[in-house]
Design a protein around this motif. Sequence first.
Motif, PDB file in Angstrom:
ATOM      1  N   TYR A 158      44.316  38.567  38.120  1.00 48.36           N
ATOM      2  CA  TYR A 158      45.563  39.119  38.657  1.00 48.36           C
ATOM      3  C   TYR A 158      46.292  37.978  39.334  1.00 48.36           C
ATOM      4  CZ  TYR A 158      48.509  41.929  41.832  1.00 48.36           C
ATOM      5  OH  TYR A 158      49.549  42.475  42.546  1.00 48.36           O
TER       6      TYR A 158
ATOM      7  N   PRO B  17      49.737  37.281  41.335  1.00 50.72           N
ATOM      8  CA  PRO B  17      50.999  37.712  41.954  1.00 50.72           C
ATOM      9  C   PRO B  17      51.786  36.549  42.525  1.00 50.72           C
ATOM     10  CG  PRO B  17      49.207  38.000  43.502  1.00 50.72           C
ATOM     11  CD  PRO B  17      48.613  37.378  42.256  1.00 50.72           C
TER      12      PRO B  17
ATOM     13  N   TYR C   9      54.391  36.037  45.812  1.00 48.41           N
ATOM     14  CA  TYR C   9      54.905  36.648  47.030  1.00 48.41           C
ATOM     15  C   TYR C   9      56.097  35.833  47.537  1.00 48.41           C
ATOM     16  CZ  TYR C   9      51.094  40.003  47.700  1.00 48.41           C
ATOM     17  OH  TYR C   9      50.222  41.062  47.569  1.00 48.41           O
TER      18      TYR C   9
ATOM     19  N   LEU D 239      55.214  41.235  48.084  1.00 47.01           N
ATOM     20  CA  LEU D 239      55.020  41.069  46.647  1.00 47.01           C
ATOM     21  C   LEU D 239      56.359  41.025  45.933  1.00 47.01           C
ATOM     22  CD1 LEU D 239      53.036  40.984  44.240  1.00 47.01           C
ATOM     23  CD2 LEU D 239      53.320  43.464  44.098  1.00 47.01           C
TER      24      LEU D 239
ATOM     25  N   ARG E  25      49.039  40.199  34.770  1.00 46.04           N
ATOM     26  CA  ARG E  25      47.617  40.140  34.421  1.00 46.04           C
ATOM     27  C   ARG E  25      47.492  39.301  33.161  1.00 46.04           C
ATOM     28  NH1 ARG E  25      44.408  42.938  37.824  1.00 46.04           N
ATOM     29  NH2 ARG E  25      45.394  44.623  38.964  1.00 46.04           N
TER      30      ARG E  25
ATOM     31  N   SER F  47      43.648  36.533  41.967  1.00 44.57           N
ATOM     32  CA  SER F  47      42.700  37.491  42.529  1.00 44.57           C
ATOM     33  C   SER F  47      41.432  37.610  41.699  1.00 44.57           C
ATOM     34  CB  SER F  47      43.336  38.861  42.632  1.00 44.57           C
ATOM     35  OG  SER F  47      42.389  39.815  43.088  1.00 44.57           O
TER      36      SER F  47
ATOM     37  N   TYR G  24      39.976  41.902  44.200  1.00 42.81           N
ATOM     38  CA  TYR G  24      40.647  42.429  45.394  1.00 42.81           C
ATOM     39  C   TYR G  24      40.880  41.419  46.502  1.00 42.81           C
ATOM     40  CZ  TYR G  24      39.774  46.868  43.152  1.00 42.81           C
ATOM     41  OH  TYR G  24      39.723  47.891  42.255  1.00 42.81           O
ATOM     42  N   GLN G  25      40.343  40.205  46.399  1.00 45.11           N
ATOM     43  CA  GLN G  25      40.765  39.164  47.317  1.00 45.11           C
ATOM     44  C   GLN G  25      41.874  38.368  46.664  1.00 45.11           C
ATOM     45  OE1 GLN G  25      38.091  36.533  49.323  1.00 45.11           O
ATOM     46  NE2 GLN G  25      36.405  37.988  49.115  1.00 45.11           N
ATOM     47  N   LEU G  26      42.668  37.667  47.471  1.00 44.70           N
ATOM     48  CA  LEU G  26      43.697  36.789  46.937  1.00 44.70           C
ATOM     49  C   LEU G  26      43.430  35.363  47.380  1.00 44.70           C
ATOM     50  CD1 LEU G  26      46.962  38.896  47.414  1.00 44.70           C
ATOM     51  CD2 LEU G  26      45.788  38.370  45.275  1.00 44.70           C
TER      52      LEU G  26
ATOM     53  N   TRP H  67      45.226  31.839  47.642  1.00 48.65           N
ATOM     54  CA  TRP H  67      46.640  31.512  47.767  1.00 48.65           C
ATOM     55  C   TRP H  67      46.946  30.052  47.474  1.00 48.65           C
ATOM     56  CZ3 TRP H  67      50.187  35.325  49.133  1.00 48.65           C
ATOM     57  CH2 TRP H  67      49.639  36.537  49.546  1.00 48.65           C
TER      58      TRP H  67
ATOM     59  N   PHE I 142      42.831  42.729  55.725  1.00 51.80           N
ATOM     60  CA  PHE I 142      42.628  41.277  55.733  1.00 51.80           C
ATOM     61  C   PHE I 142      43.330  40.658  56.938  1.00 51.80           C
ATOM     62  CE2 PHE I 142      41.287  41.289  51.274  1.00 51.80           C
ATOM     63  CZ  PHE I 142      41.902  42.438  50.796  1.00 51.80           C
TER      64      PHE I 142
ATOM     65  N   LEU J 181      42.327  32.825  54.639  1.00 56.65           N
ATOM     66  CA  LEU J 181      41.652  34.075  54.954  1.00 56.65           C
ATOM     67  C   LEU J 181      40.643  33.877  56.084  1.00 56.65           C
ATOM     68  CD1 LEU J 181      41.255  37.072  54.099  1.00 56.65           C
ATOM     69  CD2 LEU J 181      39.494  36.246  52.522  1.00 56.65           C
TER      70      LEU J 181
ATOM     71  N   TYR K 243      37.829  39.843  56.352  1.00 53.27           N
ATOM     72  CA  TYR K 243      38.335  40.970  55.596  1.00 53.27           C
ATOM     73  C   TYR K 243      37.353  42.120  55.642  1.00 53.27           C
ATOM     74  CZ  TYR K 243      35.411  39.079  51.805  1.00 53.27           C
ATOM     75  OH  TYR K 243      34.371  38.598  51.058  1.00 53.27           O
TER      76      TYR K 243
ATOM     77  N   TYR L  20      36.375  45.950  53.548  1.00 46.17           N
ATOM     78  CA  TYR L  20      36.585  46.839  52.418  1.00 46.17           C
ATOM     79  C   TYR L  20      36.361  48.303  52.803  1.00 46.17           C
ATOM     80  CZ  TYR L  20      36.848  42.881  49.143  1.00 46.17           C
ATOM     81  OH  TYR L  20      37.227  41.743  48.473  1.00 46.17           O
TER      82      TYR L  20
ATOM     83  N   GLY M  48      42.605  49.122  47.588  1.00 46.51           N
ATOM     84  CA  GLY M  48      41.198  48.940  47.244  1.00 46.51           C
ATOM     85  C   GLY M  48      40.842  49.494  45.890  1.00 46.51           C
ATOM     86  N   THR M  49      41.753  50.245  45.292  1.00 45.10           N
ATOM     87  CA  THR M  49      41.503  50.737  43.943  1.00 45.10           C
ATOM     88  C   THR M  49      42.811  50.668  43.177  1.00 45.10           C
ATOM     89  OG1 THR M  49      41.947  53.023  44.599  1.00 45.10           O
ATOM     90  CG2 THR M  49      39.660  52.296  44.674  1.00 45.10           C
TER      91      THR M  49
ATOM     92  N   THR N  78      44.887  48.542  42.245  1.00 45.51           N
ATOM     93  CA  THR N  78      45.842  47.449  42.385  1.00 45.51           C
ATOM     94  C   THR N  78      45.293  46.456  43.384  1.00 45.51           C
ATOM     95  OG1 THR N  78      48.069  46.784  43.046  1.00 45.51           O
ATOM     96  CG2 THR N  78      47.120  48.660  44.193  1.00 45.51           C
ATOM     97  N   ASP N  79      45.666  45.191  43.188  1.00 48.20           N
ATOM     98  CA  ASP N  79      45.266  44.167  44.152  1.00 48.20           C
ATOM     99  C   ASP N  79      46.377  43.845  45.127  1.00 48.20           C
ATOM    100  OD1 ASP N  79      43.969  43.214  41.248  1.00 48.20           O
ATOM    101  OD2 ASP N  79      42.594  43.170  42.942  1.00 48.20           O
ATOM    102  N   THR N  80      47.503  44.544  45.040  1.00 50.74           N
ATOM    103  CA  THR N  80      48.641  44.237  45.894  1.00 50.74           C
ATOM    104  C   THR N  80      48.274  44.384  47.359  1.00 50.74           C
ATOM    105  OG1 THR N  80      50.173  45.019  44.212  1.00 50.74           O
ATOM    106  CG2 THR N  80      51.021  44.836  46.457  1.00 50.74           C
ATOM    107  N   GLN N  81      48.619  43.353  48.117  1.00 50.51           N
ATOM    108  CA  GLN N  81      48.402  43.393  49.565  1.00 50.51           C
ATOM    109  C   GLN N  81      49.750  43.550  50.271  1.00 50.51           C
ATOM    110  OE1 GLN N  81      45.964  40.179  51.042  1.00 50.51           O
ATOM    111  NE2 GLN N  81      44.371  40.518  49.498  1.00 50.51           N
TER     112      GLN N  81
END
Lengths: 110, 113
Positions: A32, A34, A36, A46, A51, A93, A96-98, A100, B33, B45, B48, B50, B96-97, B99-102
């Motif tokens: 993934y 993205p 920003y 975002l 993907r 990603s 679920y971590q990014l 950067w 995070f 980071l 974090y 979950y 957390g499900t 999508t990875d968008t933060q």
Amino acid sequence: QQQVKQSPQSLIVQKGGISIINCAYENTAFDYFPWYQQFPGKGPALLIAIRPDVSEKKEGRFTISFNKSAKQFSLHIMDSQPGDSATYFCAASPNYQLIWGAGTKLIIKP
Amino acid sequence: DAEITQSPRHKITETGRQVTLACHQTWNHNNMFWYRQDLGHGLRLIHYSYGVQDTNKGEVSDGYSVSRSNTEDLPLTLESAASSQTSVYFCASAPGTGTDTQYFGPGTRLTVL
């Protein structure tokens, strides 16, 4: 390798021009990618994401180009406007971590 | 509207003091995070989570701690503030499900004198 390398650090583009920011990664597990956008005094937000199953994604004036074999992806801003002046971050990603990139400060000159 | 808030927005403290930065989100997101942002380093980071009772160290966790007792909050504590911890701190959350968008808060500017 977990790094994402972003270039250039800063970029000045004339109004109406094309802004291009590049990122490269090494870990093929990333799935993934993205971009920003961050304005001064604000948190990143975002802008657009892709993907690896597609090579390009376009949303308005913003396009991500993705080259899986070269492990590179880029952000193109067409018809750049002064309101696009901001710092842009790419990220990648793994689960679920990014991870950067260091950011690109973009200035659009009127 | 759902949102993510951080407090305080600005904080000045002295070396050696304990400092806690608050982060509160109303999206009911599982993932939260903490990052620090310094010129030339982008976002790094710190910790974090979950989910409730889950916390994990990030790449720059030394000198920081977090705890997650509910879904909405992830406070960041600097046990003994150091000048090297002068930075802008951002909290983010993600579903957390799916999508990875933060989604990021507005940030806290911390100065350690």
